[in-house]
Design a protein around this motif. Structure first.
Motif, PDB file in Angstrom:
ATOM      1  N   THR A 168       0.826  -1.214   0.000  1.00 61.12           N
ATOM      2  CA  THR A 168       0.000   0.000   0.000  1.00 61.12           C
ATOM      3  C   THR A 168       0.854   1.254   0.000  1.00 61.12           C
ATOM      4  O   THR A 168       0.540   2.237  -0.679  1.00 61.12           O
ATOM      5  N   ASP A 174       5.274   8.070   2.346  1.00 59.61           N
ATOM      6  CA  ASP A 174       3.833   7.851   2.208  1.00 59.61           C
ATOM      7  C   ASP A 174       3.224   7.392   3.532  1.00 59.61           C
ATOM      8  O   ASP A 174       2.119   7.804   3.907  1.00 59.61           O
ATOM      9  N   TYR A 177       3.038  10.365   5.814  1.00 62.48           N
ATOM     10  CA  TYR A 177       1.901  11.189   5.399  1.00 62.48           C
ATOM     11  C   TYR A 177       0.598  10.609   5.936  1.00 62.48           C
ATOM     12  O   TYR A 177      -0.241  11.329   6.495  1.00 62.48           O
ATOM     13  N   TRP A 178       0.436   9.292   5.794  1.00 68.69           N
ATOM     14  CA  TRP A 178      -0.765   8.617   6.297  1.00 68.69           C
ATOM     15  C   TRP A 178      -0.865   8.771   7.812  1.00 68.69           C
ATOM     16  O   TRP A 178      -1.943   9.065   8.351  1.00 68.69           O
ATOM     17  N   TYR A 188      -7.787  12.272   4.371  1.00 64.55           N
ATOM     18  CA  TYR A 188      -8.150  12.674   3.011  1.00 64.55           C
ATOM     19  C   TYR A 188      -8.667  11.501   2.184  1.00 64.55           C
ATOM     20  O   TYR A 188      -9.455  11.676   1.269  1.00 64.55           O
ATOM     21  N   GLY A 189      -8.211  10.300   2.491  1.00 65.70           N
ATOM     22  CA  GLY A 189      -8.678   9.134   1.761  1.00 65.70           C
ATOM     23  C   GLY A 189      -7.863   8.787   0.535  1.00 65.70           C
ATOM     24  O   GLY A 189      -8.202   7.837  -0.184  1.00 65.70           O
ATOM     25  N   ASP A 190      -6.796   9.543   0.255  1.00 62.16           N
ATOM     26  CA  ASP A 190      -5.961   9.222  -0.904  1.00 62.16           C
ATOM     27  C   ASP A 190      -5.053   8.035  -0.633  1.00 62.16           C
ATOM     28  O   ASP A 190      -4.682   7.305  -1.543  1.00 62.16           O
ATOM     29  N   ILE A 191      -4.670   7.828   0.632  1.00 60.27           N
ATOM     30  CA  ILE A 191      -3.903   6.661   1.040  1.00 60.27           C
ATOM     31  C   ILE A 191      -4.602   6.051   2.254  1.00 60.27           C
ATOM     32  O   ILE A 191      -4.855   6.740   3.234  1.00 60.27           O
TER      33      ILE A 191
END
Length: 232
Positions: A168, A174, A177-178, A188-191
């Motif tokens: 993932t 990343d 960020y998550w 945000y739901g992008d990851i």
């Protein structure tokens, strides 16, 4: 004479002149920021830029001339003052205008970003912001502890999620960020996690994030109320 000027600059008196000067500087700061809200380059904005910069230059010179009252180190104050944080901010607020006057410098974007620093000048002319600044200084140890706690939690959950769901998250950044958006419960739901274990970690991270994010608000609010009571 210089002492009276210093008293007006630092808003140490409740005189009409001191209040008027503060209001003048707040209006000047606002007018200097207005052109940044538009992409168009109008003549009015150019006038705003030159007039406000002239006022900033005057303010900078007056503060430099009265630096001995501010720093209390005699003649050495005039040498040390340009090295203080607010003096540097003041200078950086003035320089962009001179960059813009010389098109050959090709520093228009940098100059535009430098003009954003003028927002920080409001700290000097607003009593409420000054109170908040004092609160931040007095509560710096508690706030630093919260920052360390939040940073450690973000790094730990990011590393945990990066290990649990390597497909993932392509990079550790990343995962960071998550972890950050999960801690702040933004999401945000992008990851997002796809495995059952990953979703459980997300749930725990979000619940704990509410508590961690709420800590600074409680610390600052308590400190702000204490500071107001002291002033009264």
């Amino acid at each position: 004479m210089r002492e009276n000027v210093f008293s007006i600059l630092e808003n140490k008196s409740d005189s009409l002149i001191s209040k008027s000067y503060n209001l003048l500087m707040l209006v000047t700061i606002f007018l200097s920021i207005v052109p940044l809200m538009f992409k168009e380059h109008l003549l009015m904005f150019t006038v705003f830029e030159y007039v406000t910069t002239a006022v900033f230059c005057m303010d900078y010179i007056l503060r430099w001339v009265t630096a001995d009252f501010k720093l209390g180190k005699g003649k050495a104050s005039f040498v040390l003052y340009p090295l203080t944080i607010m003096a540097i901010v003041d200078l950086l607020c003035i320089l962009p205008t001179f960059f813009m006057m010389n098109s050959g410098l090709k520093l228009l974007k940098i100059a535009r970003m430098g003009r954003l620093l003028r927002v920080f000048k409001v700290i000097r002319y607003s009593k409420n912001i000054a109170i908040l600044t004092n609160v931040m200084k007095e509560q710096r140890e508690a706030l630093l502890l919260v920052i360390v706690l939040a940073t450690g939690y973000i790094l730990f959950t990011a590393l945990l999620m990066f290990t649990v769901e390597p497909t993932t998250f392509d990079t550790f950044f990343d995962a960071l960020y998550w972890a950050t958006i999960s801690l702040t419960t933004v999401g945000y739901g992008d990851i997002f996690a796809v495995s059952t274990l990953g979703k459980l970690i997300t749930m725990v991270s979000s619940v704990l994030g509410i508590a961690i994010v709420a800590l600074p608000a409680g610390i600052i609010t308590a400190g702000y109320m204490n500071e107001i009571m002291k002033n009264q």
